[in-house]
Design an enzyme around this catalytic site. Sequence first.
Site, PDB file in Angstrom:
ATOM      1  N   GLY A  31      11.091  13.428 -23.326  1.00 46.79           N
ATOM      2  CA  GLY A  31       9.823  13.026 -23.054  1.00 46.79           C
ATOM      3  C   GLY A  31      10.056  11.582 -22.482  1.00 46.79           C
ATOM      4  O   GLY A  31      11.135  11.187 -22.083  1.00 46.79           O
ATOM      5  N   GLY A  36      12.578  11.611 -12.352  1.00 51.69           N
ATOM      6  CA  GLY A  36      13.794  12.082 -12.525  1.00 51.69           C
ATOM      7  C   GLY A  36      13.535  13.813 -13.126  1.00 51.69           C
ATOM      8  O   GLY A  36      13.910  14.815 -12.834  1.00 51.69           O
ATOM      9  N   HIS A  37      12.784  13.414 -14.352  1.00 51.41           N
ATOM     10  CA  HIS A  37      12.337  14.750 -15.172  1.00 51.41           C
ATOM     11  C   HIS A  37      11.371  15.627 -14.123  1.00 51.41           C
ATOM     12  O   HIS A  37      11.871  16.866 -14.246  1.00 51.41           O
ATOM     13  CB  HIS A  37      11.437  14.345 -16.371  1.00 51.41           C
ATOM     14  N   GLN A 153      26.848  16.206 -19.993  1.00 50.29           N
ATOM     15  CA  GLN A 153      26.027  17.142 -20.625  1.00 50.29           C
ATOM     16  C   GLN A 153      25.764  18.423 -19.914  1.00 50.29           C
ATOM     17  O   GLN A 153      25.769  19.358 -20.606  1.00 50.29           O
ATOM     18  CB  GLN A 153      24.501  16.518 -20.659  1.00 50.29           C
ATOM     19  N   ARG A 187      15.339   5.008 -20.781  1.00 50.26           N
ATOM     20  CA  ARG A 187      15.874   3.812 -21.465  1.00 50.26           C
ATOM     21  C   ARG A 187      15.811   2.680 -20.354  1.00 50.26           C
ATOM     22  O   ARG A 187      15.806   1.370 -21.124  1.00 50.26           O
ATOM     23  CB  ARG A 187      17.292   4.001 -21.957  1.00 50.26           C
TER      24      ARG A 187
HETATM   25  P1  PAJ Z   1      16.399  13.463 -21.251  1.00 45.70           P
HETATM   26  O1  PAJ Z   1      16.950  12.008 -21.420  1.00 45.70           O
HETATM   27  O2  PAJ Z   1      14.783  13.413 -21.548  1.00 45.70           O
HETATM   28  O3  PAJ Z   1      16.625  14.215 -19.999  1.00 45.70           O
HETATM   29  C1  PAJ Z   1      16.105  15.493 -19.582  1.00 45.70           C
HETATM   30  C2  PAJ Z   1      16.689  15.994 -18.005  1.00 45.70           C
HETATM   31  O4  PAJ Z   1      16.444  14.893 -17.378  1.00 45.70           O
HETATM   32  C3  PAJ Z   1      18.338  15.851 -18.300  1.00 45.70           C
HETATM   33  O5  PAJ Z   1      18.673  16.965 -17.665  1.00 45.70           O
HETATM   34  C4  PAJ Z   1      18.738  14.772 -17.587  1.00 45.70           C
HETATM   35  O6  PAJ Z   1      20.140  14.617 -17.005  1.00 45.70           O
HETATM   36  C5  PAJ Z   1      17.443  14.799 -16.420  1.00 45.70           C
HETATM   37  N1  PAJ Z   1      17.262  13.549 -16.044  1.00 45.70           N
HETATM   38  C6  PAJ Z   1      17.029  12.338 -16.496  1.00 45.70           C
HETATM   39  N2  PAJ Z   1      17.224  11.264 -15.647  1.00 45.70           N
HETATM   40  C7  PAJ Z   1      17.382  11.681 -14.285  1.00 45.70           C
HETATM   41  C8  PAJ Z   1      17.431  11.246 -13.181  1.00 45.70           C
HETATM   42  N3  PAJ Z   1      17.317   9.916 -12.962  1.00 45.70           N
HETATM   43  N4  PAJ Z   1      17.488  12.021 -11.878  1.00 45.70           N
HETATM   44  C9  PAJ Z   1      17.586  13.421 -12.223  1.00 45.70           C
HETATM   45  N5  PAJ Z   1      17.557  14.121 -13.479  1.00 45.70           N
HETATM   46  C10 PAJ Z   1      17.364  13.257 -14.546  1.00 45.70           C
HETATM   47  O7  PAJ Z   1      18.950  14.832 -21.448  1.00 45.70           O
HETATM   48  C11 PAJ Z   1      18.177  14.866 -22.515  1.00 45.70           C
HETATM   49  O8  PAJ Z   1      16.865  14.382 -22.405  1.00 45.70           O
HETATM   50  C12 PAJ Z   1      18.528  15.493 -23.729  1.00 45.70           C
HETATM   51  O9  PAJ Z   1      19.865  15.308 -24.025  1.00 45.70           O
HETATM   52  C13 PAJ Z   1      18.039  17.106 -23.887  1.00 45.70           C
HETATM   53  C14 PAJ Z   1      18.995  17.808 -22.815  1.00 45.70           C
HETATM   54  C15 PAJ Z   1      16.509  17.259 -23.594  1.00 45.70           C
HETATM   55  C16 PAJ Z   1      18.784  17.588 -25.433  1.00 45.70           C
HETATM   56  O10 PAJ Z   1      18.227  16.999 -26.333  1.00 45.70           O
END
Ligand code: PAJ
Length: 281
Positions: A31, A36-37, A153, A187
């Site tokens: 969330g 990115g998400h 990851q 973050r």
């Molecule tokens: P979270 O940090 O919320 O990230 C979810 C997904 O978004 C991850 O696959 C992460 O690599 C991707 N993501 C985050 N920032 C990004 C960016 N700047 N550009 C592209 N993709 C980005 O990663 C997690 O959650 C957790 O560890 C999870 C896999 C959900 C397991 O709890």
Amino acid sequence: MKIVGTIAEMRALCRSAKLGGKRLGLVPTMGALHEGHLSLVRAARAKTDVAAASIFVNPTQFGPTEDFSRYPRALEKDCAILEREGVEFVFAPAVEEMYPSGAATWVTVEALSDRLCGKSRPGHFRAVATVVAKLFHIIEPDAAFFGQKDAAQHAIIRKMVRDLDMPVAIEVCPIVRESDGLALSSRNAYLNAEERKSALVLYRSLRRAQELFQTGERNSAKLIAAARQEFASESNVRLDYFEIVNPDSLEPVLDTPSPSLAAVAGYVGNTRLIDNVLLGA
Ligand code: PAJ
């Protein structure tokens, strides 16, 4: 769009959505969604027929002194965004739903889980692999979408899927950055204005290694030394690691074959940030 809190309902909905051969795509998240998400959501929409997302701040992947309790939570706003993006199902379970009392089973991808962030965050990748395995069992996606931002990851998830014969394609999407290069991260919300400026050193160090690589330098120690130099002038930032590794095994490489992963982690004030680039990809 349906927002679902129970495993039974999510499983039933996803199974019925797949009837008739429709392909289901899953975007697992914690969330506090940013672009990115959303790039993952858009990839899921483009490559599958039905898109699902999960929002679960997974307590087990945070260390005892880490930021679980203050991690940003914005479920309503996130759901509004996901609805606009055309997501059909959001799985947002409570902690007790995912971890009934007495749960004692872990998925451990050995060796890889102790590399890069795994060194300074013991137990982190075991918890990530476990929660993602659970999400895959509940949702049964045909494809799942992860960001290159968390390079270790997705290496661990790719290995888990291969080792355990999980029938899900792992799709990796490029890192989305701010215009000045900072990788988007939930973050980043913790950073004050000064820290926000200092945080750029992560990407700067990666670019330094990349530039040298592009001029022909292949000695990993030299690339790492040059990258680490960038941190000398940033008293706000404590470098955790700068490594050059194989993108699949996450093992350090000596002579930077193509492709290699240059990965960095550092504490900007109290905020731990990560970033990476692929060299020679
Ligand atoms: P979270 O940090 O919320 O990230 C979810 C997904 O978004 C991850 O696959 C992460 O690599 C991707 N993501 C985050 N920032 C990004 C960016 N700047 N550009 C592209 N993709 C980005 O990663 C997690 O959650 C957790 O560890 C999870 C896999 C959900 C397991 O709890």
